[in-house]
Design a protein around this motif. Structure first.
Motif, PDB file in Angstrom:
ATOM      1  N   TRP A  16     -59.117  20.495  35.225  1.00  0.00           N
ATOM      2  CA  TRP A  16     -59.520  19.323  36.005  1.00  0.00           C
ATOM      3  C   TRP A  16     -60.760  18.669  35.399  1.00  0.00           C
ATOM      4  N   PHE A  20     -60.783  14.745  34.252  1.00  0.00           N
ATOM      5  CA  PHE A  20     -61.725  13.735  34.732  1.00  0.00           C
ATOM      6  C   PHE A  20     -62.622  13.205  33.621  1.00  0.00           C
ATOM      7  N   ARG A  29     -58.682   4.894  30.298  1.00  0.00           N
ATOM      8  CA  ARG A  29     -57.850   4.626  31.477  1.00  0.00           C
ATOM      9  C   ARG A  29     -56.792   3.571  31.153  1.00  0.00           C
ATOM     10  N   VAL A 101     -52.959  11.484  37.824  1.00  0.00           N
ATOM     11  CA  VAL A 101     -54.101  10.845  38.489  1.00  0.00           C
ATOM     12  C   VAL A 101     -53.753   9.396  38.808  1.00  0.00           C
TER      13      VAL A 101
END
Length: 130
Positions: A16, A20, A29, A101
């Motif tokens: 995780w 992130f 992104r 995500v």
């Protein structure tokens, strides 16, 4: 049994943390979302696929940042694979770890606070057309 749970817990925490970190920068992104919009075996052109259409950046600067920072980070995590000639990226073996995500975020766009939606074309579209 306890040691195994601890080991698994530690592994999950580390995964995780890497996910992130991978999604902590806008060009990364944008690239992940661009890859989500393609078939799993298709690549996307760079640097175009890493640009936020609302906040354009000089292509030369973005290309430099991609090659020296963003792409190596994503590739080291197994999230993408990339080539410099032609300058393209494709899904890596662990792409789903970052994709989830955005898939989750997009599916709950109606619940995302306005200040995180307005100005993000993808979330605005998801909210409007669901």
């Amino acid at each position: 049994m306890v040691f195994s749970r601890y080991e698994n817990g530690t592994d999950v925490i580390e995964r995780w943390d890497r996910v992130f970190e991978a999604v902590a920068a806008e060009p990364r992104r944008q690239l992940i979302v661009s890859l989500l919009d393609r078939e799993p075996d298709q690549s996307v052109r760079l640097p175009e696929s890493a640009v936020n259409p609302n906040v354009p950046i000089a292509p030369e600067r973005l290309e430099r940042e991609l090659k020296h920072c963003h792409l190596p980070l994503l590739a080291d995590g197994g999230y993408i694979e990339w080539e410099s000639d032609p300058f393209v990226a494709s899904r890596g073996s662990r792409f789903e770890e970052v994709a989830v995500v955005f898939e989750t975020l997009h599916s709950f766009a109606a619940d995302v606070p306005d200040q995180l939606v307005l100005g993000c074309q993808r979330l605005e579209r998801e909210r409007q057309f669901g």
